[in-house]
Design a protein around this motif. Structure first.
Motif, mmCIF file in Angstrom:
data_model
loop_
_atom_site.group_PDB
_atom_site.id
_atom_site.type_symbol
_atom_site.label_atom_id
_atom_site.label_comp_id
_atom_site.label_asym_id
_atom_site.label_seq_id
_atom_site.Cartn_x
_atom_site.Cartn_y
_atom_site.Cartn_z
ATOM 1 N N GLU A 187 3.949 0.221 -7.258
ATOM 2 C CA GLU A 187 4.333 -0.667 -6.120
ATOM 3 C C GLU A 187 5.689 -0.593 -5.810
ATOM 4 O O GLU A 187 5.813 -0.603 -4.677
ATOM 5 N N PRO A 188 6.688 -0.609 -6.556
ATOM 6 C CA PRO A 188 8.039 -0.680 -6.154
ATOM 7 C C PRO A 188 8.402 0.633 -5.388
ATOM 8 O O PRO A 188 9.312 0.650 -4.260
ATOM 9 N N TRP A 189 7.718 1.733 -5.401
ATOM 10 C CA TRP A 189 7.961 2.806 -4.907
ATOM 11 C C TRP A 189 7.142 2.902 -3.402
ATOM 12 O O TRP A 189 7.201 3.988 -2.897
ATOM 13 N N ARG A 221 5.113 -2.039 4.277
ATOM 14 C CA ARG A 221 4.135 -1.896 5.139
ATOM 15 C C ARG A 221 2.930 -1.740 4.241
ATOM 16 O O ARG A 221 1.799 -2.541 4.235
ATOM 17 N N VAL A 222 2.725 -0.588 3.327
ATOM 18 C CA VAL A 222 1.647 -0.477 2.486
ATOM 19 C C VAL A 222 1.335 -1.421 1.462
ATOM 20 O O VAL A 222 0.198 -2.001 1.257
ATOM 21 N N ARG A 223 2.568 -2.102 0.816
ATOM 22 C CA ARG A 223 2.194 -3.259 -0.028
ATOM 23 C C ARG A 223 1.476 -4.519 0.623
ATOM 24 O O ARG A 223 0.833 -5.012 -0.146
ATOM 25 N N ARG A 224 2.118 -4.617 1.961
ATOM 26 C CA ARG A 224 1.472 -5.759 2.584
ATOM 27 C C ARG A 224 0.154 -5.428 2.597
ATOM 28 O O ARG A 224 -0.788 -6.502 2.592
ATOM 29 N N GLN A 225 -0.368 -4.449 3.243
ATOM 30 C CA GLN A 225 -1.820 -4.069 3.157
ATOM 31 C C GLN A 225 -2.540 -4.205 2.177
ATOM 32 O O GLN A 225 -3.714 -4.678 2.192
ATOM 33 N N ILE A 226 -1.899 -3.898 0.945
ATOM 34 C CA ILE A 226 -2.669 -3.781 -0.304
ATOM 35 C C ILE A 226 -2.873 -5.172 -0.830
ATOM 36 O O ILE A 226 -3.869 -5.506 -1.640
ATOM 37 N N GLU A 227 -1.638 -6.170 -0.697
ATOM 38 C CA GLU A 227 -1.691 -7.344 -1.381
ATOM 39 C C GLU A 227 -2.726 -7.922 -1.325
ATOM 40 O O GLU A 227 -3.376 -8.674 -2.271
ATOM 41 N N PRO A 228 -3.650 -8.161 -0.402
ATOM 42 C CA PRO A 228 -4.799 -9.204 -0.318
ATOM 43 C C PRO A 228 -5.673 -8.756 -1.299
ATOM 44 O O PRO A 228 -6.685 -9.553 -1.710
ATOM 45 N N TYR A 229 -5.792 -7.554 -1.610
ATOM 46 C CA TYR A 229 -7.005 -7.078 -2.576
ATOM 47 C C TYR A 229 -6.596 -7.279 -4.183
ATOM 48 O O TYR A 229 -7.460 -6.873 -4.826
ATOM 49 N N ALA A 230 -5.297 -7.762 -4.651
ATOM 50 C CA ALA A 230 -5.034 -7.852 -5.918
ATOM 51 C C ALA A 230 -5.927 -8.703 -6.350
ATOM 52 O O ALA A 230 -6.236 -8.318 -7.709
ATOM 53 N N PRO A 231 -6.093 -9.861 -6.103
ATOM 54 C CA PRO A 231 -7.091 -10.754 -7.087
ATOM 55 C C PRO A 231 -8.379 -9.981 -7.343
ATOM 56 O O PRO A 231 -9.073 -10.539 -8.065
ATOM 57 N N PHE A 232 -8.944 -9.042 -6.570
ATOM 58 C CA PHE A 232 -10.125 -8.614 -6.754
ATOM 59 C C PHE A 232 -10.139 -7.177 -7.651
ATOM 60 O O PHE A 232 -11.360 -6.562 -7.901
ATOM 61 N N GLY A 233 -8.964 -6.844 -8.064
ATOM 62 C CA GLY A 233 -8.838 -5.535 -8.713
ATOM 63 C C GLY A 233 -9.565 -5.365 -10.055
ATOM 64 O O GLY A 233 -10.148 -4.475 -10.167
ATOM 65 N N LEU A 234 -9.366 -6.371 -10.806
ATOM 66 C CA LEU A 234 -10.152 -6.372 -11.993
ATOM 67 C C LEU A 234 -11.680 -6.519 -12.150
ATOM 68 O O LEU A 234 -12.416 -5.759 -12.779
ATOM 69 N N ILE A 235 -12.011 -7.372 -10.934
ATOM 70 C CA ILE A 235 -13.490 -7.519 -10.860
ATOM 71 C C ILE A 235 -13.898 -6.143 -10.311
ATOM 72 O O ILE A 235 -15.054 -5.444 -10.795
ATOM 73 N N ALA A 236 -13.262 -5.309 -9.529
ATOM 74 C CA ALA A 236 -13.505 -3.867 -9.127
ATOM 75 C C ALA A 236 -13.621 -2.933 -10.142
ATOM 76 O O ALA A 236 -14.691 -2.130 -10.332
ATOM 77 N N VAL A 237 -12.780 -3.116 -11.085
ATOM 78 C CA VAL A 237 -12.663 -2.340 -12.255
ATOM 79 C C VAL A 237 -14.238 -2.354 -13.048
ATOM 80 O O VAL A 237 -14.619 -1.521 -13.718
ATOM 81 N N PHE A 238 -14.114 -3.801 -13.384
ATOM 82 C CA PHE A 238 -15.525 -3.997 -14.395
ATOM 83 C C PHE A 238 -16.735 -3.628 -13.547
ATOM 84 O O PHE A 238 -17.750 -3.270 -14.315
ATOM 85 N N GLY A 239 -16.956 -3.708 -12.271
ATOM 86 C CA GLY A 239 -17.914 -3.447 -11.637
ATOM 87 C C GLY A 239 -18.044 -1.892 -11.637
ATOM 88 O O GLY A 239 -19.340 -1.282 -11.758
ATOM 89 N N CYS A 240 -17.052 -1.030 -11.476
ATOM 90 C CA CYS A 240 -17.173 0.551 -11.499
ATOM 91 C C CYS A 240 -17.809 0.820 -12.989
ATOM 92 O O CYS A 240 -18.323 1.980 -12.863
#
Length: 261
Positions: free
Chosen positions: A191-193, A197-216
């Protein structure tokens, strides 16, 4: 006003020491076979060992952040290894344990709250994120190397199975947590790299990352690849597949006592 970390802030919590004590006693019971069904002792050994590794994971984040400039981690209790002091104890401890019980997978949990504004330098931010899963890697190596070096050939089978299963959990946690998925440490490394703009676009999806991994992981093709990688690593350290499988069956003591081998 935030003060520097004091000696009291670094004292190891009795809660953590209690978990280590239960883990050692349960491991001793499994080794000496003090029960007709060793499953419950294996369950205690693995669950306590897993929680201990989670505590060390979060401690690594906090300790690295302290050296990176966030002096608030001490006052928050993150350096005491007390799992009850985490920002979300349920996410950091309860949820990962439930994942282990339901699927035998060491999914990462929540995280300590690091005041990133106090950290200067992209490399420091990346290292703080990487410190946690690197602890799981170290824990896994500590559990697997005795198999590789042949130091456990004479140990009781249930104990070997418990060690193998706990090592497998550490591997799954390390690999999954290093995925560059928002909300996981792997994304925190890169993320620091990324541009603002990209960080702001991705930020709303952070709470769902773990759920997405578990679903996959429920997708058969992805699940097969994932466990193929885990099995290959275990075999590279001379740990037969049967050990971790038997350890998981023992861990699920409520299903009855499995036959050895």
């Amino acid at each position: 006003m935030v003060t520097a970390t004091t000696r009291h802030d670094r004292q190891v919590s009795p809660v953590f020491l209690g978990l280590v004590a239960i883990m050692l006693v349960a491991g001793w019971a499994v080794w000496h076979g003090f029960a007709a069904n060793p499953g419950f002792a294996v369950f205690l050994f693995v669950v306590c060992g897993w929680i201990v590794s989670l505590c060390l994971h979060e401690y690594a984040h906090a300790r690295t952040a302290l050296h990176g400039g966030d002096i608030t981690v001490g006052a928050k209790g993150y350096l005491t290894l007390n799992p009850l002091r985490y920002t979300h104890a349920a996410l950091s401890i309860v949820l990962p344990v439930i994942f282990v019980i339901l699927g035998g997978i060491g999914l990462p949990g929540g995280a300590v709250f690091i005041e990133r504004g106090r950290i200067r330098g992209r490399w420091r931010h990346s290292l703080i994120s990487a410190a946690g899963p690197l602890t799981n890697v170290a824990f896994a190596l500590a559990l697997m190397l005795p198999f590789t070096l042949g130091g456990l050939n004479w140990a009781p089978t249930p104990f070997l199975a418990a060690l193998a299963f706990l090592a497998m959990l550490q591997l799954t946690a390390a690999i999954l947590n290093f995925l560059p998925v928002p909300g996981l440490d792997g994304y925190g490394v890169i993320e620091p790299w990324l541009s603002y703009r990209v960080r702001r676009q991705i930020e709303p999806y952070a709470p769902f990352g773990l759920i997405a991994v578990f679903g996959c992981l429920w997708i058969p093709e992805i699940n097969t690849v994932f466990w193929t990688v885990i099995d290959a690593i275990m075999r590279a350290f001379h740990i037969p597949d049967v050990y971790s499988a038997y350890g998981y069956r023992l861990f699920q003591f409520w299903k009855g006592s499995p036959a050895t081998g």
